[in-house]
Design a protein around this motif. Structure first.
Motif, PDB file in Angstrom:
ATOM      1  N   LEU A 305     -57.193 -74.476   4.246  1.00  0.00           N
ATOM      2  CA  LEU A 305     -57.893 -75.075   3.107  1.00  0.00           C
ATOM      3  C   LEU A 305     -56.926 -75.848   2.220  1.00  0.00           C
ATOM      4  N   GLU A 306     -55.709 -75.338   2.095  1.00  0.00           N
ATOM      5  CA  GLU A 306     -54.705 -76.059   1.311  1.00  0.00           C
ATOM      6  C   GLU A 306     -54.319 -77.363   2.004  1.00  0.00           C
ATOM      7  N   LYS A 307     -54.140 -77.301   3.332  1.00  0.00           N
ATOM      8  CA  LYS A 307     -53.731 -78.492   4.074  1.00  0.00           C
ATOM      9  C   LYS A 307     -54.814 -79.561   4.084  1.00  0.00           C
ATOM     10  N   ASN A 308     -56.055 -79.161   4.338  1.00  0.00           N
ATOM     11  CA  ASN A 308     -57.140 -80.140   4.508  1.00  0.00           C
ATOM     12  C   ASN A 308     -57.793 -80.568   3.204  1.00  0.00           C
ATOM     13  N   ALA A 309     -57.762 -79.682   2.191  1.00  0.00           N
ATOM     14  CA  ALA A 309     -58.523 -79.981   0.970  1.00  0.00           C
ATOM     15  C   ALA A 309     -57.726 -79.771  -0.315  1.00  0.00           C
ATOM     16  N   GLY A 310     -56.439 -79.531  -0.204  1.00  0.00           N
ATOM     17  CA  GLY A 310     -55.607 -79.407  -1.401  1.00  0.00           C
ATOM     18  C   GLY A 310     -55.944 -78.221  -2.277  1.00  0.00           C
ATOM     19  N   TYR A 311     -56.436 -77.136  -1.675  1.00  0.00           N
ATOM     20  CA  TYR A 311     -56.857 -75.957  -2.438  1.00  0.00           C
ATOM     21  C   TYR A 311     -55.649 -75.130  -2.864  1.00  0.00           C
ATOM     22  N   ARG A 312     -55.559 -74.828  -4.176  1.00  0.00           N
ATOM     23  CA  ARG A 312     -54.487 -73.988  -4.686  1.00  0.00           C
ATOM     24  C   ARG A 312     -55.045 -73.061  -5.779  1.00  0.00           C
ATOM     25  N   PRO A 313     -55.436 -71.844  -5.414  1.00  0.00           N
ATOM     26  CA  PRO A 313     -55.945 -70.920  -6.434  1.00  0.00           C
ATOM     27  C   PRO A 313     -54.852 -70.600  -7.441  1.00  0.00           C
ATOM     28  N   SER A 314     -55.236 -70.478  -8.704  1.00  0.00           N
ATOM     29  CA  SER A 314     -54.213 -70.342  -9.750  1.00  0.00           C
ATOM     30  C   SER A 314     -54.494 -69.225 -10.752  1.00  0.00           C
ATOM     31  N   THR A 315     -55.596 -68.494 -10.600  1.00  0.00           N
ATOM     32  CA  THR A 315     -55.990 -67.526 -11.620  1.00  0.00           C
ATOM     33  C   THR A 315     -55.633 -66.114 -11.188  1.00  0.00           C
ATOM     34  N   SER A 316     -54.789 -65.452 -11.971  1.00  0.00           N
ATOM     35  CA  SER A 316     -54.416 -64.068 -11.696  1.00  0.00           C
ATOM     36  C   SER A 316     -55.570 -63.139 -12.056  1.00  0.00           C
ATOM     37  N   VAL A 317     -55.550 -61.921 -11.498  1.00  0.00           N
ATOM     38  CA  VAL A 317     -56.612 -60.963 -11.849  1.00  0.00           C
ATOM     39  C   VAL A 317     -56.540 -60.598 -13.320  1.00  0.00           C
ATOM     40  N   GLU A 318     -55.346 -60.605 -13.903  1.00  0.00           N
ATOM     41  CA  GLU A 318     -55.220 -60.271 -15.323  1.00  0.00           C
ATOM     42  C   GLU A 318     -55.976 -61.284 -16.185  1.00  0.00           C
ATOM     43  N   VAL A 319     -55.824 -62.566 -15.867  1.00  0.00           N
ATOM     44  CA  VAL A 319     -56.519 -63.616 -16.622  1.00  0.00           C
ATOM     45  C   VAL A 319     -58.009 -63.608 -16.294  1.00  0.00           C
ATOM     46  N   GLY A 320     -58.341 -63.498 -15.017  1.00  0.00           N
ATOM     47  CA  GLY A 320     -59.744 -63.528 -14.613  1.00  0.00           C
ATOM     48  C   GLY A 320     -60.548 -62.378 -15.179  1.00  0.00           C
ATOM     49  N   VAL A 321     -59.988 -61.174 -15.134  1.00  0.00           N
ATOM     50  CA  VAL A 321     -60.693 -60.004 -15.677  1.00  0.00           C
ATOM     51  C   VAL A 321     -60.871 -60.145 -17.189  1.00  0.00           C
ATOM     52  N   LYS A 322     -59.858 -60.621 -17.888  1.00  0.00           N
ATOM     53  CA  LYS A 322     -59.970 -60.822 -19.333  1.00  0.00           C
ATOM     54  C   LYS A 322     -61.114 -61.790 -19.650  1.00  0.00           C
ATOM     55  N   ASN A 323     -61.209 -62.881 -18.897  1.00  0.00           N
ATOM     56  CA  ASN A 323     -62.282 -63.851 -19.132  1.00  0.00           C
ATOM     57  C   ASN A 323     -63.649 -63.234 -18.870  1.00  0.00           C
ATOM     58  N   PHE A 324     -63.740 -62.434 -17.794  1.00  0.00           N
ATOM     59  CA  PHE A 324     -65.024 -61.802 -17.489  1.00  0.00           C
ATOM     60  C   PHE A 324     -65.423 -60.816 -18.577  1.00  0.00           C
ATOM     61  N   VAL A 325     -64.501 -59.977 -19.002  1.00  0.00           N
ATOM     62  CA  VAL A 325     -64.819 -58.965 -20.015  1.00  0.00           C
ATOM     63  C   VAL A 325     -65.229 -59.623 -21.327  1.00  0.00           C
ATOM     64  N   GLU A 326     -64.561 -60.703 -21.698  1.00  0.00           N
ATOM     65  CA  GLU A 326     -64.955 -61.429 -22.921  1.00  0.00           C
ATOM     66  C   GLU A 326     -66.382 -61.948 -22.785  1.00  0.00           C
ATOM     67  N   TRP A 327     -66.707 -62.506 -21.612  1.00  0.00           N
ATOM     68  CA  TRP A 327     -68.080 -62.984 -21.403  1.00  0.00           C
ATOM     69  C   TRP A 327     -69.058 -61.814 -21.461  1.00  0.00           C
ATOM     70  N   TYR A 328     -68.737 -60.713 -20.803  1.00  0.00           N
ATOM     71  CA  TYR A 328     -69.644 -59.570 -20.740  1.00  0.00           C
ATOM     72  C   TYR A 328     -69.935 -59.034 -22.140  1.00  0.00           C
ATOM     73  N   ARG A 329     -68.882 -58.860 -22.946  1.00  0.00           N
ATOM     74  CA  ARG A 329     -69.089 -58.345 -24.322  1.00  0.00           C
ATOM     75  C   ARG A 329     -69.964 -59.284 -25.138  1.00  0.00           C
ATOM     76  N   ASN A 330     -69.752 -60.574 -24.970  1.00  0.00           N
ATOM     77  CA  ASN A 330     -70.524 -61.554 -25.726  1.00  0.00           C
ATOM     78  C   ASN A 330     -71.972 -61.601 -25.230  1.00  0.00           C
ATOM     79  N   TYR A 331     -72.151 -61.634 -23.905  1.00  0.00           N
ATOM     80  CA  TYR A 331     -73.500 -61.770 -23.346  1.00  0.00           C
ATOM     81  C   TYR A 331     -74.363 -60.563 -23.647  1.00  0.00           C
ATOM     82  N   TYR A 332     -73.788 -59.357 -23.514  1.00  0.00           N
ATOM     83  CA  TYR A 332     -74.562 -58.135 -23.727  1.00  0.00           C
ATOM     84  C   TYR A 332     -74.371 -57.546 -25.126  1.00  0.00           C
ATOM     85  N   GLN A 333     -73.646 -58.297 -25.973  1.00  0.00           N
ATOM     86  CA  GLN A 333     -73.450 -57.879 -27.371  1.00  0.00           C
ATOM     87  C   GLN A 333     -72.908 -56.454 -27.462  1.00  0.00           C
TER      88      GLN A 333
END
Length: 334
Positions: A305-333
């Motif tokens: 995928l990197e060779k054919n489409a230039g795919y480079r994932p960049s989000t660590s689980v620490e950053v991704g989980v933080k973003n999800f938890v912030e959304w969850y707290r906001n969405y479900y108040q």
């Protein structure tokens, strides 16, 4: 360009449609708002895109071939991103008919519509579950995938084989994407990251299968969407098209399969620890044996995928989980 996207009220489909609209493309969305999980969550996802002037929604099941063909005939999309499916490994043990109806019959409707009203490229969702109990890591696209452990995985492997036959017979350019444990804001309530967060905040124990001895290639939703759009910009027929073992030595199928993961092995217990740290709460853990149909480890090679489409994932689980938890707290108040 004009994209037809299936599953626009779903987790990955909604993020994909929003990104396409923000880039100035037109999106024709199809979703039946299936009640497998919270329809209100799907409606709220749809609210993010429904008023965009370049978005048109059809509330329709993909198994209705004639209706799907009518949508293709009216809009003549340039490209199709087929993400609608009956998801979930465990639910396939309870309601198998939902998987054949949505994943097999529904995908056939998309393929037949692309055959009748030709498109430049069909990108469709597969899954890392097709690798079954393979033990060679990381998983590579040319590994054997002949022994799926669940009906869900079997239907997604069937999608890959169906796409291959249509690519060969009708020269429809197709790319299948084997997703690896996608997580992030607006995620599915049946997935572990969502259930862990919900139960920890509610003071309930979390179920930890195989006594926590699991590894997953957790992939953040925005990296997934970038990969999808990068693949959509490719031409499968120009990327080392598959040479077929048939009498016509010039025969090729404009067909590609890609892993789309984070290319990192993360211990389940570490992932849980990250959620605990972000929440500031230690989870009560209910350790259980491996659940039927589950696998111990997943790990994606994304070199192709990197060779054919230039795919480079960049989000660590620490950053991704933080973003999800912030959304969850906001969405479900919470």
């Amino acid at each position: 360009m004009k994209f037809l996207v299936t599953g626009t009220a779903g987790f990955i489909g909604n993020h994909t449609a929003l990104r396409l609209l923000n880039k100035g493309h037109e999106v024709i969305g199809i979703d039946d708002f299936n009640p497998y999980y919270s329809v209100s969550l799907k409606e709220d996802r749809n609210d993010r895109i429904k008023d965009h002037p370049n978005f048109t929604l059809y509330r329709e099941g993909l198994e209705n071939l004639e209706k799907i063909k009518e949508i293709f005939k009216e809009h003549r999309p340039d490209k199709v991103i087929h993400l609608a499916a009956q998801p979930g490994v465990r639910y396939s043990l309870i309601n198998p008919e939902a998987y054949t109806r949505s994943n097999v019959t529904g995908t056939l409707s998309i393929l037949e519509s692309c055959r009748t009203y030709p498109v430049e490229h069909l990108i469709y969702a597969s899954t890392s579950s097709v690798y079954g109990a393979n033990t060679k890591l990381p998983f590579e696209e040319n590994d054997a995938v002949d022994h799926p452990l669940t009906l869900y995985a079997a239907t997604k492997r069937a999608n890959e084989l169906m796409a291959h036959s249509y690519s060969y017979l009708f020269k429809i350019p197709t790319s299948g994407l084997r997703f690896f444990t996608v997580y992030g804001p607006w995620g599915r309530p049946d997935m572990a990251f969502f259930l862990f967060t919900k139960n920890i905040l509610e003071g309930k124990p979390i179920d930890v299968f195989n006594n926590g001895d699991m590894e997953r290639d957790f992939t953040y939703i925005e990296d997934i969407v970038s990969g999808i759009l990068n693949v959509a910009a490719t031409n499968p027929g120009e990327l080392n098209p598959e040479k077929l073992h048939v009498a016509d030595k010039s025969a090729v199928a404009p067909y590609q399969i890609y892993n789309i993961g984070n290319n990192k092995r993360v211990q389940l217990m570490h992932y849980i620890k990250v959620i605990e740290d972000v929440l500031g709460i230690e989870a009560q853990k209910n350790f259980l044996p491996m659940q039927n149909g589950d696998v111990q480890k997943t790990f994606a090679s994304v070199d192709k995928l990197e060779k054919n489409a230039g795919y480079r994932p960049s989000t660590s689980v620490e950053v991704g989980v933080k973003n999800f938890v912030e959304w969850y707290r906001n969405y479900y108040q919470v």
